[in-house]
Design an enzyme around this catalytic site. Sequence first.
Site, PDB file in Angstrom:
ATOM      1  N   ASP A 110      -8.183  -9.059   4.085  1.00 57.76           N
ATOM      2  CA  ASP A 110      -7.974  -7.949   5.014  1.00 57.76           C
ATOM      3  C   ASP A 110      -9.003  -7.885   6.142  1.00 57.76           C
ATOM      4  O   ASP A 110      -9.849  -7.002   6.132  1.00 57.76           O
ATOM      5  CB  ASP A 110      -8.003  -6.618   4.246  1.00 57.76           C
ATOM      6  CG  ASP A 110      -7.554  -5.459   5.108  1.00 57.76           C
ATOM      7  OD1 ASP A 110      -7.117  -5.706   6.245  1.00 57.76           O
ATOM      8  OD2 ASP A 110      -7.642  -4.310   4.642  1.00 57.76           O
ATOM      9  N   GLU A 137       0.820  -1.212   0.000  1.00 53.94           N
ATOM     10  CA  GLU A 137       0.000   0.000   0.000  1.00 53.94           C
ATOM     11  C   GLU A 137       0.856   1.266   0.000  1.00 53.94           C
ATOM     12  O   GLU A 137       0.638   2.188   0.783  1.00 53.94           O
ATOM     13  CB  GLU A 137      -0.954  -0.008   1.198  1.00 53.94           C
ATOM     14  CG  GLU A 137      -1.892  -1.203   1.178  1.00 53.94           C
ATOM     15  CD  GLU A 137      -2.953  -1.181   2.262  1.00 53.94           C
ATOM     16  OE1 GLU A 137      -2.678  -0.660   3.357  1.00 53.94           O
ATOM     17  OE2 GLU A 137      -4.054  -1.703   2.004  1.00 53.94           O
ATOM     18  N   GLU A 155     -12.575  -2.641  12.223  1.00 49.04           N
ATOM     19  CA  GLU A 155     -12.551  -1.875  10.969  1.00 49.04           C
ATOM     20  C   GLU A 155     -13.689  -2.261  10.030  1.00 49.04           C
ATOM     21  O   GLU A 155     -14.300  -1.401   9.401  1.00 49.04           O
ATOM     22  CB  GLU A 155     -11.202  -2.081  10.277  1.00 49.04           C
ATOM     23  CG  GLU A 155     -11.132  -1.407   8.927  1.00 49.04           C
ATOM     24  CD  GLU A 155      -9.765  -1.526   8.261  1.00 49.04           C
ATOM     25  OE1 GLU A 155      -8.843  -2.119   8.860  1.00 49.04           O
ATOM     26  OE2 GLU A 155      -9.618  -1.024   7.136  1.00 49.04           O
TER      27      GLU A 155
HETATM   28  C1  BDP Z   1      -6.127  -2.193   6.210  1.00 51.96           C
HETATM   29  C2  BDP Z   1      -6.435  -0.827   6.691  1.00 51.96           C
HETATM   30  C3  BDP Z   1      -5.309   0.139   6.558  1.00 51.96           C
HETATM   31  C4  BDP Z   1      -4.033  -0.477   7.111  1.00 51.96           C
HETATM   32  C5  BDP Z   1      -3.781  -1.787   6.410  1.00 51.96           C
HETATM   33  C6  BDP Z   1      -2.600  -2.549   6.991  1.00 51.96           C
HETATM   34  O1  BDP Z   1      -7.549  -0.353   5.962  1.00 51.96           O
HETATM   35  O2  BDP Z   1      -5.658   1.307   7.245  1.00 51.96           O
HETATM   36  O3  BDP Z   1      -2.969   0.374   6.929  1.00 51.96           O
HETATM   37  O4  BDP Z   1      -4.876  -2.628   6.575  1.00 51.96           O
HETATM   38  O5  BDP Z   1      -2.855  -3.499   7.718  1.00 51.96           O
HETATM   39  O6  BDP Z   1      -6.998  -3.053   6.862  1.00 51.96           O
HETATM   40  O7  BDP Z   1      -1.467  -2.236   6.714  1.00 51.96           O
END
Ligand code: BDP
Length: 705
Positions: free
Chosen positions: A367, A291, A395
């Site tokens: 996720d 990401e 989340e």
């Molecule tokens: C996702 C979240 C994000 C996190 C990412 C992570 O939306 O905010 O940075 O995972 O785990 O679930 O790195």
Amino acid sequence: MARLLLTFILGIFATGELTAEDGYRLWLRYDRIEGTSNRNDYRRPMQSIIIATPSGAESAIIQSARAEIARGLDTMLGRKLTTVHVVAREADPALGAEGYALENVTVDEEKAVRIRANSDAGALYGVFDLLRRVQMREPVHELAVVAVPKIDRRLLNHWDDLNGFVERGYAGFSLWRWHELPHILSPRYTDYARALASLGLNGTVVTSVNANALILTPVYLEKVAALAEIFRAWGIRTYLTARYSAPIEIGGLDTADPLDPTVQAWWEAKIDEIHEHIPDFGGFVVKANSEGQPGPHDYGRDHAVGANLLAAPLAADGRDGIVMWRAFVYDYEDDTDRVKQAYNQFVPLDGKFADNVLVQIKNGPLDFMPREAFSPLFGATPQTKQMVELQITQEYLGASLQLAYLGTMWDEVLQQDTFARGEGSTIGRITDGSLHGHELSAICGVANTGSDRNWTGHPLAQANWYAFGRMAWDHTLGARAIAEEWARLTFDADAEATTSIVELLMGSRETVVNYSMPLGLHHIMERGHHYGPGPWVEGGRADWTSPYYHQADAQGIGADRVASGSNAIEQYAPELQAQWGSLASVPDELLLWFHHVPWDYEMKSGRILWDELALRYQQGVDEVRAMITRWDGLRDQIDRERWQATRERLVVQEQDAREWRDACLLYFQQFSQRPLPEGVEPPEHDLQHYIDVDRRYFPGHPGDY
Ligand code: BDP
């Protein structure tokens, strides 16, 4: 008038009116035990408490243990009567590094409870266990307890930014008041540490996975050191997240290439410096090449080379620091099914990671969805230490507005068989290292704490913090047993009411699944903040849209992950491929995770898929309504403040459940072209209404959403 007042006051005492309670004390409430004979049950066996450790020395941790005994027993028993003796006694291998034994002994004709441990931390955990028993009114005169944690490093991960924002945090701002540190030390830091220690958690990563290199500068390290000192007295080690490009951003280098000697020297010096501030520094969590985060791929190096760069200095000079290298990696330029990518990247690296590296894997390959198939990476790299990352903060399960007890979800994950080494190869056994014979083991949970007075926003979300801690200690305890403990500690409810609270918790996660993403649906939430329905979310990178996952069309719905599609199923053991790969044997819960299924497919229930889907959404709504009824029945059993706060949230949850149902069914109906089956309430609004709902600024997401 005076008589009236007197009657009123007497009435309060007679009915034992519940006092106001804001939830700050969590499960460590230590309310006074009523009734002299009840108190005596505890006073007699506990006139003295003997803490026996190999050194027999007073230490900061033993001081904490003493303080907790005083705080707990003096309050519960109504007066100070326990004397604490610390004695030396040889180590007992059966107790491991941090286990303990509780036993009754008689010394000079005096009864005593003895807590034996091989370390001060072990003794502290024994103290908390004893206090827990007293709080639960369990007998303590025939103690024969031996408890040893199955996992070495039991950590919370805070996704807290230096500006106080908590990514995916729904309980206020960060607990860490960086601008006040190191000079001003909130008493909350100690209460936080007590809460962790009471569960047997022994580590905390205080910064976010989306790391800021500033934390590694001297000014911030001083602040971290102040926190670490407080935590240390409760057996908790402090960890940080490492931003891979830190050598460039704060080190003035022009590269962060792990094979560049100047970069290596920079990390060595930096890690030395960290140890000057925090001698027992636990190590790093790293999110790299994920990401948009920097990482070794930026220099053509793989994850193992990347992790080993940090691992070496963390293990130098007799240190025992570790690197928790996250496997949450996927690349939108790679058009492989996102859920296959981590496996593809990490399996070829098996055997290449240094001894003090653990690969930190989210329970699912996508996720933290309300339900996912487990990550196929578990068990697939026998020479590499693996640890599970769970998400305590909700989340994708309703933030701090909805009730979702995650103990049941984690049970499902930890007891899941991967068949990596035949039957019984559970994720629990992979995480505790026993399956592949790894000495070092770890587990972590993304914290749901914040500056809210009750720590977690939703009063019942404390149960998730509690459950994570207990499961981190022993992943076989079971969600129900843990929920029972938590409910008994957290409320003064009688047995019947406690049962009711436990039932409420136990069903709650499945309820969220039902009204949001039933039958294996996933990633159909609103963009950015992830709260509320968004099956229509499109635009931008494909793997952040909803149709990428639900694949709804005129024929049917569901992600095709068998041979006709992405074939993600090939990453699982043959036993699971056989079970999940066929429509006949895949459980309903994972149906649309693995298969694209025709709308008129006949389900196990005898209904067609469309009808089943619609009825699941309705069931979710009905279940929330039943939760409200159940909660109403507890009105006189629970203090007003927490009862009310929970009820308000349940009302929100019912609205949200309806929104999910109506929005998703209207959206999918465009494809199925079928009427809602009998028993499903007609939607309140048209689809556009739900699409237009704008929840911008919902907490926890860094952007505008
Ligand atoms: C996702 C979240 C994000 C996190 C990412 C992570 O939306 O905010 O940075 O995972 O785990 O679930 O790195």
